[in-house]
Design a protein around this motif. Structure first.
Motif, mmCIF file in Angstrom:
data_model
loop_
_atom_site.group_PDB
_atom_site.id
_atom_site.type_symbol
_atom_site.label_atom_id
_atom_site.label_comp_id
_atom_site.label_asym_id
_atom_site.label_seq_id
_atom_site.Cartn_x
_atom_site.Cartn_y
_atom_site.Cartn_z
ATOM 1 N N PHE B 15 8.510 18.109 -12.437
ATOM 2 C CA PHE B 15 9.670 18.341 -11.559
ATOM 3 C C PHE B 15 10.012 19.818 -11.689
ATOM 4 N N LEU B 18 9.734 21.485 -15.139
ATOM 5 C CA LEU B 18 9.720 20.475 -16.204
ATOM 6 C C LEU B 18 8.517 19.540 -16.056
ATOM 7 N N ALA B 20 7.523 16.192 -16.789
ATOM 8 C CA ALA B 20 8.150 14.946 -17.239
ATOM 9 C C ALA B 20 7.128 14.001 -17.852
ATOM 10 N N PRO B 39 12.113 8.313 -26.922
ATOM 11 C CA PRO B 39 13.532 8.664 -26.821
ATOM 12 C C PRO B 39 13.968 8.856 -25.369
ATOM 13 N N ASN B 40 15.257 8.901 -25.163
ATOM 14 C CA ASN B 40 15.815 9.161 -23.839
ATOM 15 C C ASN B 40 15.239 10.425 -23.235
ATOM 16 N N GLY B 41 14.863 10.357 -21.966
ATOM 17 C CA GLY B 41 14.341 11.549 -21.294
ATOM 18 C C GLY B 41 12.892 11.829 -21.618
ATOM 19 N N ALA B 42 12.225 10.915 -22.303
ATOM 20 C CA ALA B 42 10.839 11.149 -22.711
ATOM 21 C C ALA B 42 9.879 11.072 -21.525
ATOM 22 N N GLY B 43 10.313 10.453 -20.440
ATOM 23 C CA GLY B 43 9.447 10.361 -19.256
ATOM 24 C C GLY B 43 8.968 8.950 -18.966
ATOM 25 N N LYS B 44 9.578 7.956 -19.610
ATOM 26 C CA LYS B 44 9.113 6.568 -19.453
ATOM 27 C C LYS B 44 9.298 6.074 -18.018
ATOM 28 N N THR B 45 10.517 6.227 -17.509
ATOM 29 C CA THR B 45 10.783 5.766 -16.141
ATOM 30 C C THR B 45 9.899 6.513 -15.144
ATOM 31 N N THR B 46 9.677 7.796 -15.404
ATOM 32 C CA THR B 46 8.831 8.579 -14.496
ATOM 33 C C THR B 46 7.407 8.020 -14.457
ATOM 34 N N TYR B 55 6.812 7.952 -7.066
ATOM 35 C CA TYR B 55 6.312 9.324 -7.142
ATOM 36 C C TYR B 55 4.796 9.290 -7.128
ATOM 37 N N GLN B 87 15.702 0.328 -14.132
ATOM 38 C CA GLN B 87 16.586 0.549 -15.284
ATOM 39 C C GLN B 87 18.049 0.445 -14.841
HETATM 40 N N1 LIG Z 1 13.705 12.991 -9.608
HETATM 41 C C1 LIG Z 1 13.762 13.847 -10.668
HETATM 42 N N2 LIG Z 1 13.941 15.161 -10.442
HETATM 43 C C2 LIG Z 1 13.996 16.014 -11.479
HETATM 44 N N3 LIG Z 1 13.885 15.658 -12.772
HETATM 45 C C3 LIG Z 1 13.699 14.364 -13.058
HETATM 46 C C4 LIG Z 1 13.626 13.371 -12.011
HETATM 47 N N4 LIG Z 1 13.443 12.162 -12.577
HETATM 48 C C5 LIG Z 1 13.392 12.374 -13.918
HETATM 49 N N5 LIG Z 1 13.533 13.692 -14.200
HETATM 50 C C6 LIG Z 1 13.498 14.304 -15.526
HETATM 51 O O1 LIG Z 1 12.300 13.901 -16.146
HETATM 52 C C7 LIG Z 1 12.529 13.643 -17.512
HETATM 53 C C8 LIG Z 1 12.098 12.237 -17.849
HETATM 54 O O2 LIG Z 1 13.031 11.325 -17.276
HETATM 55 P P1 LIG Z 1 12.841 9.747 -17.358
HETATM 56 O O3 LIG Z 1 11.466 9.416 -16.959
HETATM 57 O O4 LIG Z 1 13.937 9.137 -16.591
HETATM 58 O O5 LIG Z 1 13.050 9.471 -18.894
HETATM 59 P P2 LIG Z 1 13.215 8.107 -19.681
HETATM 60 O O6 LIG Z 1 13.059 6.993 -18.734
HETATM 61 O O7 LIG Z 1 12.142 8.155 -20.718
HETATM 62 O O8 LIG Z 1 14.571 8.134 -20.301
HETATM 63 C C9 LIG Z 1 13.999 13.907 -17.811
HETATM 64 O O9 LIG Z 1 14.123 15.200 -18.313
HETATM 65 C C10 LIG Z 1 14.604 13.793 -16.426
HETATM 66 O O10 LIG Z 1 15.747 14.621 -16.340
#
Ligand SMILES: Nc1ncnc2c1ncn2[C@@H]1O[C@H](COP(=O)(O)OP(=O)(O)O)[C@@H](O)[C@H]1O
Ligand SMILES: [Mg+2]
Lengths: 318, 259
Positions: B15, B18, B20, B39-46, B55, B87
């Protein structure tokens, strides 16, 4: 819901069926207008209410239906009824072609694009493109309805024609509610990403909504063209689209809500004739108040129309 | 014969500046309950968004049953048997529980668009059959009493169940759950664990993200741990728990969260 189906709807049909015999010609004309514009508003409800797309150009589609009827009748001598298939299909096709490239746009962008389409359309009519639209004056002197060679010149005939079109539209709306396609529109309006993630090709269904809305409105104005025996560009200006857009929002995306909106907009001003010029004033206030007090409309859409055998006792409203 | 295998190879999603998800590879095998933690923000949801077509990863490959699905749209991926939950719960809030579950029947239904205008005996039969499938899910997830209730008026725990019922109505081969226990109390979490086992018994492969460490360790067969988008460990729950890198990255930050 059950009360509506069992009592209110049959009552409505009976009242509307005997109504014109009790009215003088002026009020018959008002009633016809109510019927036609109810169908137009319901067609807008499919696009705006059900699918949640900000279409501010519905007048383009019903204008097109009206002109197709007028041109085919006046220039080519087709009987009015024979023009109906094309007055439905061509606007529907145009709706599909126009919607294809724009339905992915966000609400506000879609709004502006559809206004643009509407403005271009009226310009085309006024400039008498191809020499068939009659320019700023439009087309006068259409035939009246005829069926199997018999001329149905009376206003009563036009009324029942309009009534039949409304009943047909209500039937289609009911079928839509109980189908995969109709639910897909609700899903994509509620949450587009969730809808795609559960397997719905949202683009196809958005285009479908535009096409269906355009086709139904095209049918409605065939009756309009018959009633006035004329069509002209100013009846399809962008402000007319705004009106139907507002009717759906203020009324709420339900059949009674939409028809209430049409009633307030087109019938009430006739009752208070001396205030007729105040119609936009009154409706403007209705829009403001409704949006503040009842943001989902005066008579919002109801969901939960699920088969009875799925409902267990005491389940409502948790 | 294609096996129900999901193979990610060198998947990278950025992104802006960053990264992710960073060069991530892992393999989910048929019938597994597979966990992704970090951990939070690790990129799991991505990662999940890259698998489900929300995406498209800039690099790498996402292979499902021998077919490249990277770059497909979400509905094309659902059509291949992969369904997910979110989530942050994403239900059709004004609509009833039964209607929400019915959305999962969309791709299974044989109705065409014109049946929305003029029904046929066949389309009416199809409609009925799909409502009966909804009824099965209502019973499986014990949601019968809420069938007609709009989902936005239901408590969180029940909403999570509705979202899973909606996904299961698709009859998926791979079910992807993004933090299914988030916001649930202990009793609800126990119920969830049981449900996930029952879903696996139906032959569905499950891929899940979970924050609740106890639950992950109990339920998963195999785990991948990610931090800052990169894989830092993988293995069985016992192996992962003993890995010092995991303890430092994940459990360390978890402690901070708790304070
Ligand atoms: N659509 C997006 N645009 C910009 N940054 C994003 C977007 N989605 C997620 N991120 C960033 O990507 C990183 C991973 O996010 P995420 O996958 O949600 O983490 P997790 O699910 O592990 O908590 C975070 O730093 C988040 O801020
Ligand atoms: Mg997440």
């Amino acid at each position: 819901m059950n009360n509506y189906q069992r009592i209110v709807f049959p009552l409505f049909v009976v009242v509307m069926a005997v109504l014109p015999t009790l009215l003088n010609p002026r009020w018959q004309a008002v009633a016809i207008t109510f019927l036609i514009f109810s169908v137009v508003a319901l067609s807008q409800d499919i696009v705006l209410g059900k699918a949640g797309m900000f279409n501010m150009g519905q007048a383009l589609f019903f204008g097109m239906g009206a002109y197709i009827t007028a041109i085919l009748n006046y220039k080519f001598g087709w009987p009015i009824l024979a023009t109906i298939p094309l007055a439905i299909l061509l606007p529907a096709l145009f709706g599909i072609i126009l919607a294809g490239p724009i339905v992915h746009l966000r609400g506000d962008y879609l709004l502006v694009v559809t206004i643009g389409f509407n403005i271009v359309f009226v310009q085309v009519l006024q400039n008498n493109l191809g020499g068939v639209t009659g320019g700023p004056n439009g087309i006068f002197g259409l035939d009246s309805l005829s069926l199997f060679g018999a001329k149905l010149t009376s206003q009563l005939a036009v009324y029942y024609f309009a009534f039949a079109v409304l009943l047909l539209t209500l039937w289609v709306m009911r079928n839509l509610e109980k189908s995969k396609a109709g639910r897909a529109l609700h899903y994509l309006r509620e949450d587009q990403l969730a809808a795609e993630s559960i397997g719905i090709n949202t683009r196809i269904y958005k285009v479908f909504a535009f096409g269906l809305g355009a086709g139904i409105s095209g049918l409605a104005v065939t009756v309009y063209a018959t009633q006035y025996a004329a069509v002209s560009p100013e009846a399809f200006e962008f402000i007319v689209s705004v009106l139907f857009f507002s009717i759906v929002l203020v009324g709420g995306s339900s059949i009674p809500g939409v028809m209430l909106g049409v009633f307030v907009m087109f019938v009430v001003p006739e009752i208070f004739r001396e205030f007729a010029t105040w119609r936009y004033f009154v409706f403007g206030f209705a829009m403001i108040l409704a949006m503040i007090l009842r943001p989902r409309g005066i008579w919002p859409a109801t969901f939960g129309k699920i088969p009875k055998y799925l409902i267990k006792g005491g389940s409502h409203g948790a | 014969m294609a096996r129900n295998e999901l193979i990610l190879k060198n998947v990278t999603k950025r992104f802006g500046g960053l990264t992710a998800v960073d060069d991530l590879s892992f393999k989910v095998e048929d019938g597994q309950i597979y966990g992704i933690i970090g951990p939070n923000g690790a990129g799991k949801t991505t990662v999940f968004n890259c698998i489900t077509g929300i995406y498209k990863s800039e690099e790498g490959s996402v292979n499902w049953r021998g077919e490249e699905i990277r770059g497909m749209t979400p509905y094309q991926i659902v059509d291949r048997g992969i369904v997910r939950t979110f989530q942050t719960i994403r239900l059709f809030g004004q609509m009833s529980v039964a209607e929400n579950i019915m959305s999962g029947r969309h791709i299974k239904s044989a109705q065409k668009w014109w049946h929305g205008i003029v029904p046929t005996p066949g389309s009416l039969r199809d409609e009925k059959e799909n409502w009966l499938k909804v009824q099965e899910q209502l019973e499986f997830f014990n949601l019968g009493e809420f069938a007609a209730t709009p989902t936005n008026s239901l408590p969180y725990g029940i909403q999570r169940r509705v979202e899973m019922a909606r996904a299961m109505a698709v009859e998926p081969t791979l079910l992807i759950l993004d933090e299914p226990a988030a916001g649930l109390n202990d009793k609800e979490t126990l119920g969830l664990v049981e449900t996930i086992y029952k879903i696996r018994e139906k032959g569905v492969t499950v891929l899940l993200i979970e924050h609740d460490m106890d639950m992950v360790m109990e339920i998963t067969d195999y785990l991948t741990v990610i931090n800052f988008g990169k894989k830092i460990a993988e293995g069985t729950p016992a192996e992962v728990q003993a890995n010092p890198a995991v303890i430092e990255a994940y459990l360390g930050s978890e402690d901070e969260d708790d304070e």
